[in-house]
Design an enzyme around this catalytic site. Structure first.
Site, PDB file in Angstrom:
ATOM      1  NE  ARG A 133     -23.728   9.479  33.341  1.00  0.00           N
ATOM      2  CZ  ARG A 133     -22.803   8.505  33.230  1.00  0.00           C
ATOM      3  NH1 ARG A 133     -21.937   8.524  32.237  1.00  0.00           N
ATOM      4  NH2 ARG A 133     -22.755   7.542  34.108  1.00  0.00           N
ATOM      5  NE  ARG A 170     -15.152  18.991 -33.109  1.00  0.00           N
ATOM      6  CZ  ARG A 170     -14.330  17.962 -33.326  1.00  0.00           C
ATOM      7  NH1 ARG A 170     -14.743  16.723 -33.103  1.00  0.00           N
ATOM      8  NH2 ARG A 170     -13.098  18.169 -33.738  1.00  0.00           N
TER       9      ARG A 170
END
Ligand code: UD1
Ligand code: CA
Length: 464
Positions: free
Chosen positions: A445, A15
């Site tokens: 950067r 089940r």
């Protein structure tokens, strides 16, 4: 006196409608059978004998891994011809005398004191049945009595209409004198409606042999409930969690809603801990005094020190290494702490920040959208939004060391291995590949260019 425990776990669990063996489905994050084995292991049995059948291999491997110290034995039952047939398979493993306790692999919440009471009442001499009074006992074996004296168990399918009125059901758990049990099992027959060998037939045999039979009522229904379907599994999970929640509230923990709370492991709480709705605690979690946990947090294997706050939707998974959150730290909302994250007092970790295998000293802050992996971060460091430690070169992991009072601007990439000296400042948008001296400013950067007299492109006129 010697004690053996037999746990029936060969059934298919049809089940559940699952490929997984039923007893490996989990309650509170742990396989059903493991709950039973851990309870059994606490009773001082000489052997814990599990009867396996469906998915035997998987069940055995999982349980040996889960309880490496316990005296586990496994016996296979194939085919499965009933509960009596199941216990017959264990006979070669049993001691000659003493007590045999029989439990079910799919009844996970049986209490240790209940099992202990069965063992004591049996003392190797009496047959002791654990029974329960049920409003709807259909499916259960019924306890037949003459006066007070137990005479037999009749299975539901074999019972008469009058016997089906009996509300006292057999839970599937018993303690039996081992030397009698061996003989009774050898005499079982399958002349019943289901053509099965019923363990429950030994009750009438005991009566015939003049062996005293005792029926003991369970403390409550929850400890004898079996799991046969997903609905029953969920029901038992809620009962279990409700009990955990009540125990914590009894100890002073404030739960916003005990129905929306789950512990799948061990949760230790100090004084004045407050937990909002929908939180899940897994593994071993310690919460210090006055810790506050916001809604929808998932916390696994972590120590949260006094006064710390987890804001909503914080996810902490310490795995094996664990996670530590220091006193008064503020975490989240939407933070992620992974194994080896060790945060000192007053650390702030904000939304969409991930920390893994990193130490942050007192007062360090990473408030937005950042990654810290394999890093050592000093006191009062301010780690800018969008910054990450590039800790992985595709083959190996490297450490980033950020000393005290460093300020890191937004959107920096710290390419490890790299060290930033105390008090250094990193300009936003920098990709840092070399060590930075204490107190200096590092900017890495492209320089901003101004192009004057520049005009935007315009759309070409459409050709007709
Ligand atoms: C059994 C009892 C019944 C009791 C009920 C409680 C018998 C004959 N009946 O019912 O009196 O009220 O439990 O739930 O014992 N198993 C095996 N091998 C088998 C058959 C079963 O290992 O051949 C295991 C199952 O996996 C399960 C347990 O034994 O863990 C009980 O089996 P189940 O079929 O659920 O019990 P019933 O026979 O319905
Ligand atoms: Ca059955």
């Amino acid at each position: 006196m010697s004690l053996d425990i037999v746990i029936m776990a060969a059934g298919k669990g049809t089940r559940m409608k699952s490929a997984r063996p039923k007893v490996l489905h989990t309650l509170a994050g742990k396989p059903l059978l493991q709950h039973v084995l851990e309870t059994g292991a606490g009773l001082g049995a000489q052997r814990l004998i599990t009867i396996t059948g469906h998915g035997a291999e998987a069940v055995e491997v999982a349980m040996r891994a889960a309880l490496p110290e316990a005296p586990l034995a496994f016996v296979r039952q194939e085919p499965q011809l009933g509960t009596g047939h199941a216990v017959q398979q264990a006979v070669p493993e049993l001691a000659e005398a003493g007590t045999t306790l029989i439990l079910n692999g799919d009844v996970p919440l049986v209490r240790a004191d209940t099992a202990q009471a069965l063992i004591q009442a049996c003392s190797g001499e009496k047959l002791v049945l654990l029974t329960v009074l049920l409003d709807d006992p259909s499916g259960y074996g019924r306890i037949l009595r003459e006066g007070h004296q137990v005479r037999a168990i009749v299975e539901h399918k074999d019972a008469t209409a009058a016997q089906r009125e009996i509300r006292e059901g057999y839970t599937g758990m018993m303690a039996a004198p081992t030397h009698h049990l061996r003989r009774w099992l050898a005499n079982l027959r399958n002349d019943n409606v289901q053509k099965e060998y019923y363990l429950t037939d030994i009750v009438a045999m005991a009566v015939a042999d003049g062996v005293p039979v005792v029926a003991t009522l369970a403390h409550n229904e929850t400890e004898v409930l079996g799991v046969n379907s997903p609905v029953q599994l969920a029901d038992l999970e809620r009962r279990y969690q409700r009990q955990r929640a009540e125990d914590l509230m009894e100890a002073g923990v404030r739960l916003a809603d005990p129905a929306r709370f789950d512990v799948r492991g061990e949760l230790l709480c100090g004084r004045d801990v407050a937990i909002d709705v929908n939180c899940i605690f897994e593994g071993r979690v310690e919460l210090g005094d006055e810790v506050s946990i916001g809604a929808n947090c998932v916390v696994r294997n972590a120590r949260i020190a006094a006064g710390a706050v987890l804001h909503p939707f914080t996810h902490i998974d310490g795995e094996a290494a664990g996670v530590e959150v220091g006193e008064g730290a503020l975490i989240g909302p939407f933070a992620r702490l992974r194994p080896g994250a060790r945060l000192g007092a007053e650390v702030h970790i904000g939304n969409f920040v991930e920390v893994k295998n990193s130490t942050l000293a007192r007062g360090a802050k990473a408030n937005h959208l950042a990654y810290l992996g394999d890093a050592t971060v000093g006191e009062r460091v301010n780690y800018g939004a969008g910054s990450i430690t590039a800790n992985y070169d595709g083959a190996n992991k490297h450490r980033t060391v950020i000393e005290a009072d460093v300020h890191i601007g937004s959107n920096c990439v710290l390419v490890a291995p790299v060290a930033l000296g105390a008090g250094a400042t990193i300009g936003g948008g920098s990709t840092i590949t070399k060590d930075v001296a204490p107190g200096s400013l590092a900017v890495a950067r492209g320089k901003q260019a101004a192009i004057t007299g520049w005009s935007r492109p315009v759309k070409a006129p459409k050709k007709s």
